[in-house]
Design a protein around this motif. Structure first.
Motif, PDB file in Angstrom:
ATOM      1  N   HIS A   1       0.873  -1.171   0.000  1.00 36.17           N
ATOM      2  CA  HIS A   1       0.000   0.000   0.000  1.00 36.17           C
ATOM      3  C   HIS A   1       0.910   1.222   0.000  1.00 36.17           C
ATOM      4  O   HIS A   1       2.129   1.095   0.123  1.00 36.17           O
ATOM      5  CB  HIS A   1      -0.970  -0.014   1.183  1.00 36.17           C
TER       6      HIS A   1
ATOM      7  N   HIS B   1       1.196   4.022   2.024  1.00 36.75           N
ATOM      8  CA  HIS B   1       1.442   4.888   3.182  1.00 36.75           C
ATOM      9  C   HIS B   1       2.908   5.329   3.218  1.00 36.75           C
ATOM     10  O   HIS B   1       3.782   4.666   2.666  1.00 36.75           O
ATOM     11  CB  HIS B   1       1.097   4.150   4.481  1.00 36.75           C
TER      12      HIS B   1
ATOM     13  N   HIS C   1       6.056   3.128   3.551  1.00 36.71           N
ATOM     14  CA  HIS C   1       6.263   2.094   2.529  1.00 36.71           C
ATOM     15  C   HIS C   1       6.767   2.699   1.215  1.00 36.71           C
ATOM     16  O   HIS C   1       7.229   1.972   0.343  1.00 36.71           O
ATOM     17  CB  HIS C   1       4.953   1.320   2.301  1.00 36.71           C
TER      18      HIS C   1
ATOM     19  N   HIS D   1      -7.098  -1.379   5.202  1.00 37.79           N
ATOM     20  CA  HIS D   1      -6.121  -0.441   5.776  1.00 37.79           C
ATOM     21  C   HIS D   1      -6.017   0.780   4.860  1.00 37.79           C
ATOM     22  O   HIS D   1      -6.069   1.910   5.298  1.00 37.79           O
ATOM     23  CB  HIS D   1      -4.788  -1.155   5.936  1.00 37.79           C
TER      24      HIS D   1
ATOM     25  N   ASP E   1       0.268  -3.941   5.990  1.00 39.56           N
ATOM     26  CA  ASP E   1      -0.221  -3.384   7.256  1.00 39.56           C
ATOM     27  C   ASP E   1      -1.615  -3.892   7.600  1.00 39.56           C
ATOM     28  O   ASP E   1      -2.351  -3.260   8.348  1.00 39.56           O
ATOM     29  CB  ASP E   1      -0.259  -1.845   7.193  1.00 39.56           C
TER      30      ASP E   1
HETATM   31 ZN   LIG Z   1      -0.004   1.592   6.452  1.00 39.28          ZN
END
Ligand SMILES: [Zn+2]
Ligand SMILES: [Zn+2]
Length: 363
Positions: free
Chosen positions: A199, A201, A204, A277, A299
């Motif tokens: 993902h 975020h 990452h 998430h 996550d």
């Molecule tokens: Zn995350």
């Protein structure tokens, strides 16, 4: 008298709030002199304010029960509450023919200092946990794939794009970025075919800034979330020169997930949709020569107990950090069923160092 009443009423309202904020910080930043000290001061404030309220007017002391009840409700969301056990999974492990030469390596890029309570319901606020920020390099003869990038060299300045409350709750420590580790290992960057994000975020994608010559695979949902996901996506949105490429889940069901994307058609790297998430979160299944299997769950959970004890994140954390907590619960239950049916498959949450224990480092 009037001013004494006002002070007492304000104390009754705000003192429990102080405990709530102290608990939030204790869980998010881990136990330290600052967070534990803050918690003790907050408790003293609450006791002091109630004693004061009772002395000024007994009825005011009784009134303080209402904010205390709200505080209790808030704190109870950190208590353990396992999700119902999943229906047993009956499917077999999908076939895979990983090519000789395929291998997997971990690239740790730093940590955030947290507590177990931050990661899952039932975790203690006094159980200090360093949440790892680790990328995974999958070497494959048809082209290597990097899963996530962890913290980049410029994380300190990149974080200016994040909301103040997020920075206040995040105590991070960087080691070496993915690009720095690849260079130190004399890795041929031409071998890197793509970067696959669990993902998008901040923790990452930060390292993407140093890897802009490699395409970045995301789902269309995640691509849209990068553009319009609000303040929490500030760091990701501010990245310059990233070449996103979207992919679809054209493959059939996979281990209880409704669809899949087999990167090289050999079952070695299989991506499944696991939204919740973030809207475009995925789980990456790896099958290695020698029958070793991993599920990189991103996550979906932050610590292994999320799966082994089926504990979601506490309410304050999932409210701030999860786009769709109900979808997280569904996918968490799916992975719990996989873990129960195939104990030989290693579950690797992106921020739990224990999941990476059997994955060697790139030297
Ligand atoms: Zn995350
Ligand atoms: Zn993360």
């Amino acid at each position: 008298m009037r001013s004494r009443l006002l002070v007492a009423a304000a104390a009754v309202l705000f003192a429990p709030l102080a405990i709530g904020i102290a608990a939030l910080f204790l869980a998010a930043r881990g136990p330290s002199v600052l967070t534990v000290g803050g918690g003790l001061v907050a408790v003293a404030l609450v006791v002091g304010s109630i004693v004061h309220a009772v002395r000024v007017r007994r009825a005011l002391g009784l009134l303080s029960l209402a904010p205390l009840a709200l505080l209790a409700l808030f704190l109870s969301s950190y208590c353990g509450a396992p999700l119902p056990p999943p229906a047993p999974l009956t499917v077999a492990l999908p076939p895979a023919t990983p090519p000789p030469g395929m291998a997997v390596f971990q690239l740790p890029t730093g940590v955030t200092h947290r507590s177990a309570a931050f990661g899952y319901r039932g975790g203690s606020m006094f159980d200090a946990r360093d949440f790892v920020m680790t990328a995974v390099l999958v070497k494959h003869p048809r082209g290597d794939v990097l899963v996530d990038t962890g913290l980049g060299r410029d994380i300190g300045t990149q974080l200016a794009a994040m909301p103040w409350w997020f920075r206040a709750m995040t105590d991070w420590e960087r080691s070496r970025s993915v690009a720095e580790q690849l260079e130190a290992a004399h890795y041929d960057r031409h071998a890197l075919h793509a970067i696959l994000l669990t993902h998008a975020h901040w923790d990452h994608v930060s390292g993407l800034a140093e890897l802009t010559d490699t395409p970045v695979w995301v789902t269309p949902e995640e691509r849209a979330f990068i553009a319009d996901g609000g303040a929490i996506m500030g760091l990701t949105r501010d990245l310059v020169g990233v070449r996103y490429e979207t992919y679809a889940f054209e493959g059939g069901p996979y281990l209880g997930f409704p669809s899949s994307h087999d990167v090289y058609g050999d079952g070695a790297i299989v991506v499944v949709p696991a939204p919740g998430h973030t809207p475009g979160s995925v789980v990456v299944f790896l099958a290695l020569p020698g029958a070793k299997r991993y599920a990189l769950v991103g996550d979906l959970v932050w610590q292994l107990e999320g799966i082994t004890e089926r504990e979601e994140r506490p309410w304050p954390v999932r409210s701030l950090g999860d786009a769709d907590p109900a979808a997280v619960r569904d996918n968490l239950t799916r992975v719990a069923a996989i873990a129960a049916r195939f104990p030989e498959l290693t579950i690797v949450p992106a921020h739990d160092g224990r999941g990476f224990a059997t994955i060697p480092r790139l030297e």
